[in-house]
Write an enzyme that holds these catalytic residues in place. Structure first.
Site, PDB file in Angstrom:
ATOM      1  N   GLU A 150       0.271   3.529   1.621  1.00  0.00           N
ATOM      2  CA  GLU A 150      -0.228   4.308   2.753  1.00  0.00           C
ATOM      3  C   GLU A 150       1.399   4.217   2.988  1.00  0.00           C
ATOM      4  O   GLU A 150       2.019   4.766   5.137  1.00  0.00           O
ATOM      5  CB  GLU A 150      -0.553   3.428   3.131  1.00  0.00           C
ATOM      6  CG  GLU A 150      -2.600   3.864   3.126  1.00  0.00           C
ATOM      7  CD  GLU A 150      -2.940   5.044   3.497  1.00  0.00           C
ATOM      8  OE1 GLU A 150      -2.626   5.891   4.971  1.00  0.00           O
ATOM      9  OE2 GLU A 150      -3.089   5.587   2.597  1.00  0.00           O
ATOM     10  N   SER A 157       0.867  -1.053   0.209  1.00  0.00           N
ATOM     11  CA  SER A 157      -0.105  -0.177  -0.105  1.00  0.00           C
ATOM     12  C   SER A 157       0.575   1.769  -0.305  1.00  0.00           C
ATOM     13  O   SER A 157       2.134   1.624   0.756  1.00  0.00           O
ATOM     14  CB  SER A 157      -0.780  -0.122   1.591  1.00  0.00           C
ATOM     15  OG  SER A 157      -1.375   1.103   1.209  1.00  0.00           O
ATOM     16  N   TYR A 217      -2.432   0.340  10.287  1.00  0.00           N
ATOM     17  CA  TYR A 217      -2.874  -0.402   9.179  1.00  0.00           C
ATOM     18  C   TYR A 217      -1.162  -0.153   8.056  1.00  0.00           C
ATOM     19  O   TYR A 217      -0.879  -1.292   7.621  1.00  0.00           O
ATOM     20  CB  TYR A 217      -3.480   0.446   7.982  1.00  0.00           C
ATOM     21  CG  TYR A 217      -4.123  -0.127   6.880  1.00  0.00           C
ATOM     22  CD1 TYR A 217      -4.165  -1.342   6.153  1.00  0.00           C
ATOM     23  CD2 TYR A 217      -3.246   0.723   5.631  1.00  0.00           C
ATOM     24  CE1 TYR A 217      -4.631  -1.357   4.994  1.00  0.00           C
ATOM     25  CE2 TYR A 217      -3.786   0.549   3.796  1.00  0.00           C
ATOM     26  CZ  TYR A 217      -3.828  -0.828   3.738  1.00  0.00           C
ATOM     27  OH  TYR A 217      -4.127  -1.129   2.307  1.00  0.00           O
TER      28      TYR A 217
HETATM   29  P1  NDP Z   1     -11.049  -5.337   1.063  1.00  0.00           P
HETATM   30  O1  NDP Z   1     -11.796  -5.551   1.965  1.00  0.00           O
HETATM   31  O2  NDP Z   1     -12.948  -5.537  -0.010  1.00  0.00           O
HETATM   32  O3  NDP Z   1     -10.515  -6.804   0.635  1.00  0.00           O
HETATM   33  C1  NDP Z   1     -10.125  -7.872   1.155  1.00  0.00           C
HETATM   34  C2  NDP Z   1     -10.511  -9.159   1.867  1.00  0.00           C
HETATM   35  O4  NDP Z   1      -9.277  -9.527   2.900  1.00  0.00           O
HETATM   36  C3  NDP Z   1     -12.231  -9.149   2.558  1.00  0.00           C
HETATM   37  O5  NDP Z   1     -12.795  -9.511   1.477  1.00  0.00           O
HETATM   38  C4  NDP Z   1     -12.248 -10.317   3.698  1.00  0.00           C
HETATM   39  O6  NDP Z   1     -12.534 -11.212   3.082  1.00  0.00           O
HETATM   40  C5  NDP Z   1     -10.132 -10.224   4.118  1.00  0.00           C
HETATM   41  N1  NDP Z   1     -10.351  -9.806   5.968  1.00  0.00           N
HETATM   42  C6  NDP Z   1     -11.334  -8.702   6.374  1.00  0.00           C
HETATM   43  N2  NDP Z   1     -10.413  -8.233   6.979  1.00  0.00           N
HETATM   44  C7  NDP Z   1      -9.829  -8.865   7.155  1.00  0.00           C
HETATM   45  C8  NDP Z   1      -9.482  -9.097   8.924  1.00  0.00           C
HETATM   46  N3  NDP Z   1      -9.381  -8.911   9.447  1.00  0.00           N
HETATM   47  N4  NDP Z   1      -8.356 -10.154   8.687  1.00  0.00           N
HETATM   48  C9  NDP Z   1      -8.541 -11.550   7.460  1.00  0.00           C
HETATM   49  N5  NDP Z   1      -8.509 -11.514   6.469  1.00  0.00           N
HETATM   50  C10 NDP Z   1      -9.499 -10.235   6.089  1.00  0.00           C
HETATM   51  O7  NDP Z   1     -10.099  -4.728   0.016  1.00  0.00           O
HETATM   52  P2  NDP Z   1      -9.738  -5.169  -1.205  1.00  0.00           P
HETATM   53  O8  NDP Z   1      -9.395  -5.237  -1.986  1.00  0.00           O
HETATM   54  O9  NDP Z   1     -10.116  -3.345  -1.593  1.00  0.00           O
HETATM   55  O10 NDP Z   1      -8.510  -4.714  -1.062  1.00  0.00           O
HETATM   56  C11 NDP Z   1      -7.518  -5.291  -1.312  1.00  0.00           C
HETATM   57  C12 NDP Z   1      -5.937  -5.756  -0.896  1.00  0.00           C
HETATM   58  O11 NDP Z   1      -5.690  -4.524  -1.347  1.00  0.00           O
HETATM   59  C13 NDP Z   1      -5.670  -5.760   0.286  1.00  0.00           C
HETATM   60  O12 NDP Z   1      -4.863  -6.232   0.883  1.00  0.00           O
HETATM   61  C14 NDP Z   1      -6.030  -4.102   0.801  1.00  0.00           C
HETATM   62  O13 NDP Z   1      -5.062  -3.575   2.015  1.00  0.00           O
HETATM   63  C15 NDP Z   1      -4.890  -3.118  -0.526  1.00  0.00           C
HETATM   64  N6  NDP Z   1      -4.989  -1.952  -0.839  1.00  0.00           N
HETATM   65  C16 NDP Z   1      -6.621  -1.978  -1.183  1.00  0.00           C
HETATM   66  C17 NDP Z   1      -6.362  -0.191  -2.091  1.00  0.00           C
HETATM   67  C18 NDP Z   1      -7.515  -0.007  -2.272  1.00  0.00           C
HETATM   68  O14 NDP Z   1      -7.168   1.160  -2.602  1.00  0.00           O
HETATM   69  N7  NDP Z   1      -8.762  -0.697  -2.900  1.00  0.00           N
HETATM   70  C19 NDP Z   1      -5.053   0.553  -2.157  1.00  0.00           C
HETATM   71  C20 NDP Z   1      -3.942  -0.427  -1.746  1.00  0.00           C
HETATM   72  C21 NDP Z   1      -3.823  -1.801  -0.666  1.00  0.00           C
HETATM   73  P3  NDP Z   1     -13.501 -12.405   3.805  1.00  0.00           P
HETATM   74  O15 NDP Z   1     -14.359 -11.872   5.103  1.00  0.00           O
HETATM   75  O16 NDP Z   1     -14.185 -13.435   3.021  1.00  0.00           O
HETATM   76  O17 NDP Z   1     -12.857 -13.357   4.973  1.00  0.00           O
END
Ligand code: NDP
Length: 320
Positions: free
Chosen positions: A127, A125, A149
């Site tokens: 961030e 990220s 984060y």
């Molecule tokens: P989402 O939050 O939409 O998806 C992340 C998935 O991770 C969820 O669907 C969930 O799946 C799982 N998850 C959520 N919380 C937890 C937890 N506490 N422990 C384990 N699994 C968890 O994220 P995005 O699709 O937007 O992003 C994908 C990745 O890219 C993430 O790692 C995010 O941090 C990173 N990212 C995103 C950016 C953006 O702008 N979108 C920018 C930079 C990085 P389930 O509930 O099915 O287990």
């Protein structure tokens, strides 16, 4: 036929990446913490839920990770799972660190333990860079994380770099700046704004309460960003890449553009609520995607104005 395992398939990026890889003839498997309980709403919205295989996996449980990797035997793993909200990370710092830093480490260890040539994409990220000021962050810019984060993402980034160097793993981090879509949850400010503009225009909402609208970010379009993830794993050598549009705008500009889509003046509907300010925030997030352009041949097509329009139009269309 190549097999991909997408950890965190239920999220925004997981859904778009599944769609892309299915189009490329991959066999797509995905994990959720509880595949029995998750509704996989995003996969359903894209009409692809039936085409992917789903498994339960907890990234913080090494046994669970190893078991799924042994069962699926993927060629490529995309680690998109983990607590993904900067705001929530101030409320749940331990969960955030565990799910991101321990989770990534467990994946790396499992790949090393299995010993097969599995390629790994790690969701890094922007961030991590913290405040970039008027400069632009590139792959070698220093990390100055300003949230739990970002601290967790920085740890995961260095884990990936270390396993690549120490054990020769094909592991890459994409250092992605914000990317949005119609699948973005409302917890994220861009979707909150898009939904509010549509609702206020319909008369279903009066005011939109926001925190600091002076912050500057680079907003791109998620379906384009998953292509960059895929491209990173198709190179001869593993490496890290900054992915962004290269254009940063104030959140205020995002808000103004969203209300302009519904012919309203945002100043008449937005209330700044200081309780929504983060304990520490990034004033400016700016990146330079030259390496991605040169090596991957990837370039963002949609800029902020396009992103806003597509999000607001979707909210108007679905009456949300
Ligand atoms: P989402 O939050 O939409 O998806 C992340 C998935 O991770 C969820 O669907 C969930 O799946 C799982 N998850 C959520 N919380 C937890 C937890 N506490 N422990 C384990 N699994 C968890 O994220 P995005 O699709 O937007 O992003 C994908 C990745 O890219 C993430 O790692 C995010 O941090 C990173 N990212 C995103 C950016 C953006 O702008 N979108 C920018 C930079 C990085 P389930 O509930 O099915 O287990």
């Amino acid at each position: 036929m190549k097999k991909a395992l997408i950890c965190g398939i239920s999220g925004q990026d997981g859904a778009y990446l599944s769609q892309l890889l299915l189009e490329k003839n991959y066999e797509v498997c995905g994990t959720s913490r509880d595949a029995q309980m998750s509704s996989f709403g995003n996969l359903n919205r894209l009409g692809i839920a039936e085409h992917v295989k789903l498994e339960s996996m907890s990234l913080t449980d090494f046994r669970s990770v190893l078991q799924v990797l042994n069962k699926i035997q993927p060629n490529e793993i995309y680690n998109l799972a983990g607590q993904s909200s900067v705001g929530l990370s101030f409320e749940q710092p331990v969960e955030t660190l565990d799910s991101i830093a321990t989770g990534t480490l467990n994946l790396l260890e499992a790949i090393r333990f299995i010993g097969a040539p599995i390629k790994l994409y790690n969701a890094g990220s922007s961030e991590c860079f913290g405040d970039t000021g008027e400069g632009s962050a590139i792959e070698t810019s220093p990390f100055r994380p300003r949230s739990p984060y970002a601290v967790a993402k920085a740890a995961a980034f260095w884990e990936v770099a270390n396993y690549r160097e120490a054990y020769g793993l094909f592991a890459c981090s994409g250092i992605l700046f914000n990317h949005e879509s119609t699948l973005r949850p409302q917890r994220f400010v861009t979707q909150k704004i898009a939904a509010a503009a549509a609702k206020i225009a319909r008369g279903d909402q009066q005011k939109l309460y926001l925190g600091n609208t002076d912050i500057k970010r680079d907003w791109g379009w998620a379906p384009e960003y998953v292509e960059a993830m895929y491209l990173m794993l198709q190179q001869d050598k593993p490496d890290d890449y900054v992915i962004c549009t290269g254009e940063s705008n104030k959140l205020e500009d995002f808000v103004a553009a969203a209300f302009a889509c519904v012919n309203l003046d945002w100043r008449e509907h937005v209330v700044i609520d200081k309780s929504l300010y983060r304990p520490t925030d990034i004033a400016v997030g700016r990146g330079h995607p030259a390496k991605a352009r040169e090596v991957l041949g990837w370039q963002a097509k949609s800029k902020m104005q396009d992103v806003v329009r597509m999000m607001v139009e979707a909210r108007i269309a679905d009456g949300y």
